[in-house]
Design an enzyme around this catalytic site. Structure first.
Site, PDB file in Angstrom:
ATOM      1  N   ASN A 116       2.093  -0.409   8.803  1.00  0.00           N
ATOM      2  CA  ASN A 116       1.954  -0.812  10.200  1.00  0.00           C
ATOM      3  C   ASN A 116       1.749  -2.308  10.406  1.00  0.00           C
ATOM      4  O   ASN A 116       2.138  -2.841  11.429  1.00  0.00           O
ATOM      5  CB  ASN A 116       0.848  -0.002  10.891  1.00  0.00           C
ATOM      6  CG  ASN A 116      -0.476  -0.068  10.181  1.00  0.00           C
ATOM      7  OD1 ASN A 116      -0.536  -0.102   8.954  1.00  0.00           O
ATOM      8  ND2 ASN A 116      -1.551  -0.086  10.935  1.00  0.00           N
ATOM      9  N   LYS A 161       1.926  -3.479  -4.017  1.00  0.00           N
ATOM     10  CA  LYS A 161       2.857  -2.376  -3.799  1.00  0.00           C
ATOM     11  C   LYS A 161       2.845  -2.055  -2.301  1.00  0.00           C
ATOM     12  O   LYS A 161       1.973  -1.367  -1.812  1.00  0.00           O
ATOM     13  CB  LYS A 161       2.447  -1.156  -4.637  1.00  0.00           C
ATOM     14  CG  LYS A 161       3.527  -0.065  -4.718  1.00  0.00           C
ATOM     15  CD  LYS A 161       3.491   0.837  -3.508  1.00  0.00           C
ATOM     16  CE  LYS A 161       4.633   1.835  -3.504  1.00  0.00           C
ATOM     17  NZ  LYS A 161       4.732   2.556  -2.216  1.00  0.00           N
ATOM     18  N   GLY A 187      -4.619   2.571   4.046  1.00  0.00           N
ATOM     19  CA  GLY A 187      -3.754   3.689   4.397  1.00  0.00           C
ATOM     20  C   GLY A 187      -4.558   4.884   4.857  1.00  0.00           C
ATOM     21  O   GLY A 187      -5.707   4.761   5.281  1.00  0.00           O
ATOM     22  N   GLU A 210      -9.660   0.694   2.856  1.00  0.00           N
ATOM     23  CA  GLU A 210      -9.746   0.707   4.310  1.00  0.00           C
ATOM     24  C   GLU A 210      -8.865   1.858   4.765  1.00  0.00           C
ATOM     25  O   GLU A 210      -7.641   1.793   4.701  1.00  0.00           O
ATOM     26  CB  GLU A 210      -9.286  -0.632   4.882  1.00  0.00           C
ATOM     27  CG  GLU A 210      -9.740  -0.862   6.308  1.00  0.00           C
ATOM     28  CD  GLU A 210      -8.712  -0.393   7.303  1.00  0.00           C
ATOM     29  OE1 GLU A 210      -8.821   0.771   7.747  1.00  0.00           O
ATOM     30  OE2 GLU A 210      -7.813  -1.163   7.636  1.00  0.00           O
ATOM     31  N   CYS A 237      -5.331   1.723  12.511  1.00  0.00           N
ATOM     32  CA  CYS A 237      -6.462   2.482  11.993  1.00  0.00           C
ATOM     33  C   CYS A 237      -7.673   2.414  12.908  1.00  0.00           C
ATOM     34  O   CYS A 237      -8.508   3.321  12.910  1.00  0.00           O
ATOM     35  CB  CYS A 237      -6.830   1.990  10.593  1.00  0.00           C
ATOM     36  SG  CYS A 237      -7.053   0.199  10.493  1.00  0.00           S
ATOM     37  N   GLU A 287      -7.276  11.968  12.519  1.00  0.00           N
ATOM     38  CA  GLU A 287      -6.516  10.765  12.875  1.00  0.00           C
ATOM     39  C   GLU A 287      -5.064  11.138  13.153  1.00  0.00           C
ATOM     40  O   GLU A 287      -4.409  11.785  12.334  1.00  0.00           O
ATOM     41  CB  GLU A 287      -6.581   9.730  11.750  1.00  0.00           C
ATOM     42  CG  GLU A 287      -5.891   8.434  12.119  1.00  0.00           C
ATOM     43  CD  GLU A 287      -5.979   7.383  11.045  1.00  0.00           C
ATOM     44  OE1 GLU A 287      -6.288   6.226  11.372  1.00  0.00           O
ATOM     45  OE2 GLU A 287      -5.759   7.717   9.868  1.00  0.00           O
TER      46      GLU A 287
END
Length: 493
Positions: free
Chosen positions: A152, A175, A228, A250, A284, A385
């Site tokens: 994102n 990555k 993620g 996170e 997030c 979420e």
């Protein structure tokens, strides 16, 4: 369409197996780029290059001040290329160009902040309770860092992880998400042109199952940092734990945005929209649970619905657009599944709730800004979420109930409070279980402030002074200043 090779040990390289993955523009539904489909062999090459750079060569002996100069040069390179990088990220993940330009123009500040911090890492000289002993502590780089980033805001996450890691003297293997890797690969050339030695930053691409796992488990990786979903984070945490790697994560959020009856309701409505419909809810820290005091709940919902009707969906490159497409097909289907679940659980949809038809978008990867009311906090839509433009409105009576509802979730990443009462502002900010609390604002960030979550929203902090701590090890050193060895060798000194 262009191919974008990996970046290992200072050079652009294809995957060892020669395979490629296609990157699709989520607005046009067209393949616009290819990235290497890497695997264990590529992860191994990148990690070994990072280890060599850490232990030998110019980086290993470079002064902290010089490291800071290089970080500042990287920030300058991003500033020069901000428009181009913004266009790449919009093409890759569908976020509106206006927001991505804002992010790219702000991004150099992360690099400048840690550039200034690089030569201010200090140890101490404690006055220990041992005779004839000089003691000190020193801070040393943790080693090779594996950094896994989300789709994102790719380059924001690169800055949040790489800037403190490099300031600390670490080397990095990045990555990026297979859904949005191109901007990170473009960043490699900026870092090289800034003068970063070969092997200090390496970038490998591919599927998480094929290259992410081997990277996390590699014996020469000392630390893993990940941004993620909480489900992926748990898997990475388990893999890293097998060899006791240091971990920063996170992860997800289900952030409460709380509106009291004495708030500036116009500002609160704008904050609620910003908190959930900015970036199409794909953030997030999204304020996906809107807690509204019952005395104003009905009127505030009407105000919010009216404001939501003004939102424009469309081409993310257009200055007229407020919301772009959902970034990936799997995420698009996931958001729709939560809308179905909310309807099935008895929540009432007051606006949106459907796939949107947008001119110029052939695959229909747009979802209308959606608001549910009559939501209870035990519903799936209020507990999990979603990462999309779906808002749940929940009523409350007083401060105590607001805190109870807000904290009744496994996440603790962020929260918002809207009230004119300063005492309440402070009480709520302290009572809420969240790493960041915004008061009478939302989605405000700074490289000077740490970001991170409580509970299952993650481990550690990124940003600010504390953001460098997870990339450093503290070593204690003791010197004997006495003459000769007079201590009893069988007793602890």
């Amino acid at each position: 369409m262009h191919d974008h090779p990996m970046f290992i040990d200072g050079s652009h390289q294809p995957a060892a197996g020669g395979a490629w993955l296609e990157s699709t523009d989520p607005y046009k539904g067209e393949v616009w780029a290819r990235i290497p489909r890497g695997g264990a062999e590529d992860a191994d090459r990148a990690v070994k290059a990072a280890r060599r750079a850490l232990k030998s060569g110019p980086w290993s002996t470079m002064s902290a001040t010089k490291r800071g100069h290089l970080l500042r040069a990287i920030g300058d390179g991003i500033a020069r290329n901000a428009d181009r990088l913004a266009e790449i990220e919009t093409r890759d993940n569908g976020k509106i160009l206006a927001e991505m330009k804002g992010q790219m123009n702000a991004l150099p500040e992360f690099w400048y902040y840690y550039a200034g911090l690089a030569d201010k890492i200090e140890g101490s000289v404690p006055q220990v309770d041992k005779p004839d002993t000089l003691a000190m502590t020193v801070r040393e780089p943790v080693g090779v860092v594996a950094a896994l980033t989300s789709w994102n805001s790719p380059l924001t996450f690169v800055a949040m992880k790489c800037a403190p890691a490099l300031a600390a003297g670490c080397t990095v293997v990045l990555k990026p998400s297979e859904f949005a890797s191109v901007s990170t690969l473009a960043f490699a050339q900026i870092a090289k042109e800034a003068g970063l030695p070969d092997g200090v930053i390496n970038i490998v691409t591919g599927l998480g199952s094929e290259i992410g796992g081997p990277l996390v488990q590699h014996p020469l990786v000392d630390k893993v940092t990940f941004t993620g979903s909480d489900s992926t984070g748990r898997m990475i945490y388990q893999l890293a734990a097998a060899s006791m790697k240091r971990v920063t994560m996170e992860l997800g959020g289900k952030s409460p945005n709380i509106v009291f009856e004495d708030a500036d309701l116009d500002a609160a409505a704008v904050g609620a929209v910003a908190g959930i419909f900015g970036a199409a809810g794909q953030m997030c820290t999204a304020g996906s649970r809107l807690l509204v005091q019952n005395s104003i709940k009905e009127a505030f919902t009407e105000r919010l619905v009216s404001l939501t009707r003004t939102i424009r969906m469309g081409d993310p490159n257009s200055s007229e657009t407020n919301i772009g497409p959902i970034a990936t097909p799997p995420q698009f289907q996931k958001v729709l599944s939560y809308i179905e679940a909310a309807n099935a659980d008895g929540a009432r949809c007051v606006i949106g709730g459907k796939v949107a038809t947008v001119d110029g978008s052939s695959d229909g990867q747009f979802i209308e800004p959606t608001i549910f009311t009559d939501v209870t906090n035990n519903m799936k839509v209020a507990q999990e979420e979603i990462f999309g433009p779906v808002l749940s409105i929940i009523g409350f009576e007083d401060e105590a109930e607001a805190v109870e509802i807000a904290n009744d979730v496994i996440f603790g990443l962020a929260a918002g409070v809207w009230t004119a009462d300063f005492g309440r502002q402070y009480r709520m900010a302290r009572a809420l279980e969240a790493g960041t609390v915004w008061v009478n604002t939302y989605r405000a960030y700074s490289p000077i402030l740490p970001i991170g979550g409580m509970k299952q929203s993650g481990l550690g902090r990124e940003g600010g002074l504390v953001g460098i701590d997870d990339y450093l090890e503290t070593k204690s050193i003791l010197f004997s200043t006495g003459k000769g060895q007079t201590a009893n060798p069988f007793l602890q000194r």
